[in-house]
Structure formats: structure tokens, C-alpha cells
Enzyme design. Sequence first.
Site, PDB file in Angstrom:
ATOM      1  N   ASN A   6     -33.708   3.204  -8.776  1.00 40.34           N
ATOM      2  CA  ASN A   6     -32.501   2.275  -9.481  1.00 40.34           C
ATOM      3  C   ASN A   6     -33.277   0.911  -9.759  1.00 40.34           C
ATOM      4  O   ASN A   6     -33.562   0.503  -9.024  1.00 40.34           O
ATOM      5  CB  ASN A   6     -31.529   2.228  -8.471  1.00 40.34           C
ATOM      6  N   ASN A  58     -24.017  -5.195 -14.654  1.00 38.56           N
ATOM      7  CA  ASN A  58     -24.334  -3.677 -14.921  1.00 38.56           C
ATOM      8  C   ASN A  58     -24.984  -3.612 -16.323  1.00 38.56           C
ATOM      9  O   ASN A  58     -24.780  -4.696 -16.988  1.00 38.56           O
ATOM     10  CB  ASN A  58     -23.120  -2.988 -14.744  1.00 38.56           C
ATOM     11  N   CYS A  67     -24.699  -4.857  -4.577  1.00 42.21           N
ATOM     12  CA  CYS A  67     -25.617  -3.743  -4.974  1.00 42.21           C
ATOM     13  C   CYS A  67     -26.805  -3.707  -3.793  1.00 42.21           C
ATOM     14  O   CYS A  67     -27.601  -4.538  -3.618  1.00 42.21           O
ATOM     15  CB  CYS A  67     -26.520  -4.028  -6.369  1.00 42.21           C
ATOM     16  N   GLY A  68     -26.764  -2.413  -3.027  1.00 44.35           N
ATOM     17  CA  GLY A  68     -27.748  -2.526  -2.140  1.00 44.35           C
ATOM     18  C   GLY A  68     -29.028  -2.495  -2.147  1.00 44.35           C
ATOM     19  O   GLY A  68     -29.931  -3.044  -1.708  1.00 44.35           O
ATOM     20  N   ASN A  69     -29.380  -1.504  -3.385  1.00 43.66           N
ATOM     21  CA  ASN A  69     -30.862  -1.477  -3.799  1.00 43.66           C
ATOM     22  C   ASN A  69     -31.345  -2.783  -4.203  1.00 43.66           C
ATOM     23  O   ASN A  69     -32.515  -3.067  -4.002  1.00 43.66           O
ATOM     24  CB  ASN A  69     -30.925  -0.331  -4.839  1.00 43.66           C
ATOM     25  N   ASN A 146     -18.540  -3.737  -2.685  1.00 49.47           N
ATOM     26  CA  ASN A 146     -17.760  -3.093  -3.990  1.00 49.47           C
ATOM     27  C   ASN A 146     -17.107  -1.768  -3.639  1.00 49.47           C
ATOM     28  O   ASN A 146     -17.279  -1.304  -2.679  1.00 49.47           O
ATOM     29  CB  ASN A 146     -18.700  -3.104  -5.001  1.00 49.47           C
ATOM     30  N   HIS A 148     -15.869   2.185  -3.470  1.00 39.56           N
ATOM     31  CA  HIS A 148     -16.187   3.533  -3.644  1.00 39.56           C
ATOM     32  C   HIS A 148     -15.253   4.625  -3.169  1.00 39.56           C
ATOM     33  O   HIS A 148     -14.539   4.347  -2.349  1.00 39.56           O
ATOM     34  CB  HIS A 148     -17.605   3.599  -2.620  1.00 39.56           C
ATOM     35  N   ASN A 179     -16.579   3.284  -8.011  1.00 41.90           N
ATOM     36  CA  ASN A 179     -17.781   4.109  -7.884  1.00 41.90           C
ATOM     37  C   ASN A 179     -17.549   5.406  -7.182  1.00 41.90           C
ATOM     38  O   ASN A 179     -16.922   5.516  -6.368  1.00 41.90           O
ATOM     39  CB  ASN A 179     -19.037   3.194  -6.933  1.00 41.90           C
ATOM     40  N   GLU A 197     -22.041   5.278 -10.814  1.00 35.70           N
ATOM     41  CA  GLU A 197     -21.791   3.783 -10.588  1.00 35.70           C
ATOM     42  C   GLU A 197     -21.068   3.337 -11.863  1.00 35.70           C
ATOM     43  O   GLU A 197     -21.202   3.626 -13.196  1.00 35.70           O
ATOM     44  CB  GLU A 197     -23.232   3.120 -10.649  1.00 35.70           C
ATOM     45  N   CYS A 206     -28.167   4.793  -5.320  1.00 39.51           N
ATOM     46  CA  CYS A 206     -27.129   3.640  -4.868  1.00 39.51           C
ATOM     47  C   CYS A 206     -27.131   3.380  -3.821  1.00 39.51           C
ATOM     48  O   CYS A 206     -26.545   4.108  -2.829  1.00 39.51           O
ATOM     49  CB  CYS A 206     -25.703   4.099  -5.365  1.00 39.51           C
ATOM     50  N   GLY A 207     -27.504   2.009  -3.289  1.00 34.78           N
ATOM     51  CA  GLY A 207     -27.576   1.582  -2.033  1.00 34.78           C
ATOM     52  C   GLY A 207     -26.097   1.398  -1.428  1.00 34.78           C
ATOM     53  O   GLY A 207     -25.984   1.929  -0.205  1.00 34.78           O
ATOM     54  N   THR A 208     -25.270   0.993  -1.953  1.00 33.03           N
ATOM     55  CA  THR A 208     -23.907   0.716  -1.518  1.00 33.03           C
ATOM     56  C   THR A 208     -23.068   2.032  -1.601  1.00 33.03           C
ATOM     57  O   THR A 208     -22.407   2.478  -0.584  1.00 33.03           O
ATOM     58  CB  THR A 208     -22.896  -0.292  -2.170  1.00 33.03           C
ATOM     59  N   GLY A 209     -23.429   3.012  -2.414  1.00 33.60           N
ATOM     60  CA  GLY A 209     -22.977   4.318  -2.199  1.00 33.60           C
ATOM     61  C   GLY A 209     -23.444   4.994  -1.041  1.00 33.60           C
ATOM     62  O   GLY A 209     -22.697   5.756  -0.398  1.00 33.60           O
TER      63      GLY A 209
END
Length: 266
Positions: A6, A58, A67-69, A146, A148, A179, A197, A206-209
Amino acid sequence: MHGLGNDFVVLDAREAALPAMTPTVARALADRRTGIGFDQLVLLEPSATHQFRMRIFNSDGSEVEACGNAARAVALLHGKAAVIETGGGPIALEPLEGGARVDMGVPRFEWDAIPLAYPMDTFAMPVGWPMDEGALENPMAVNVGNPHVIFFVDDADAVPLDMIGPQIEHDPLFPERINVNVANLAGPDHLRLRVWERGAGLTRACGTGACATAVAAIRRGLVQSPVRVTLPGGDLVIAWEPGGTILMSGPAAESFRGTFDWGDYA
């Protein structure tokens, strides 16, 4: 930089101001043929309340809260522990060898915190979207900075996420878009995950995912913490106990450094 594939362009404006970022500039820079190319653009700025601020755009130019990543990439770039400001709330970063650990804060489950268009039980939402074979039904919704929505299926790879992901992302049920996560159980502490995303489409990770999906699976009693989440780009480890914050650990890397003329993209 990238986290599990990512990828991000990171612009550091903490000490020297840059021209204002706009959706037009972000979209132009995101083009992989005529710009630089990225899934997200990360802009680091001074903060009045924390060590610095992280903003995320984005590839379609929209600005998002978390955004976790990207947070792991920023931790690696910063080089030391920090608590930073994001649109989704403060997060704590700690660089590790080859990556980082990020405290993503407390997940939210209230319908208006997702947000949804109207009140609904977010644990098992009484909604579904048809596919050529079967349907995606009864997801859980979680906000981890965010929003999901998470579907647990028999085989995440069998879901035509490139087709149904945009439909769910733009459904009127989600006024700020959403997401879309599809996951299947791979073991007592292991999930396989694919993510559509909002504003970026299918990405390798996707880190938050991963955070939202692990939390949802723990709440439903499918797995125990910590959870290994396998995405197309690799693995993340998510730890969470009900009532606590989410800890995400995983790799990040710098790909290259370069320069560009802002005027070429404005």
C-alpha cells in the site's frame, strides 16, 4: 514509502511550508502514468496540540481521516515514538526494526459514529447487496478513525470485490462513503482479508481495514487477540481487548526520495 505494498507519497511540511494541497494536485500526483503514483498522499504539518499532524489524501483527491499503513510509514520516517494528530483523532507511533507499532485508539460502534444514514444495529446490520452468486449480508460496521463495513464469508478471494465494492462504498446508507472489507477465518487467531478502500479502490493492504476486521471478528467470537491478518501484500498483527485501544504492528519501508515541480501539477 509503502506498507505491505500500500504505497504513499509523503510530503514533509513540518518545518518548511508547502503550497496548499488541493484535490486537483493530489489527483495529478496520484496518476501512475503522468504523475508519481500512489494509493494515498501523506502530508505532515505542524500541530498546535500534538508533535505533528498527519493528513491523508486518496488517489481520487478526497481527504480521509486515518490510514494505518501510512501511520507505520510515518513512524519509520520520524524515527522515534510520537503522538500525532489525525483527522480521526490522536494516534501513538513507535518505530520498530523494519516497521512500526501504532496505537490506533478506541473503536466506535455507534450508528452515528460510523456514520450511517439512519439508526441501525451495527453488530449485525440487517442489510445485504446481491452478487451474481449469493449476496454479501449482515455485516458489522466499525469506525477506527475512518469508517469500515466488514463481511465474514467462506472465501474472501471468491468475492468480486472490484464489482461490488464501489456499489457498497457509494450506497446512500453511508453518507461519508465506506471502506468495504471481506474476510474469512483461517485459524483461531488468523484472518484472510481483502479491502475495497473508499477513494482508492483495491489495494494490496489496508491497515485500518485490518484493525476494523480484527475487532469485528473478536466481537463476534471468531478469533482471539492478538490476530494475524493476512492481506494480499502480507501480514499485520492486531491486538485488541473490548474497551481498550487497538494496537497494530507490521512492516513499512521507504522506496525512494525525489523532487517535483509543484506548478506541473497545480
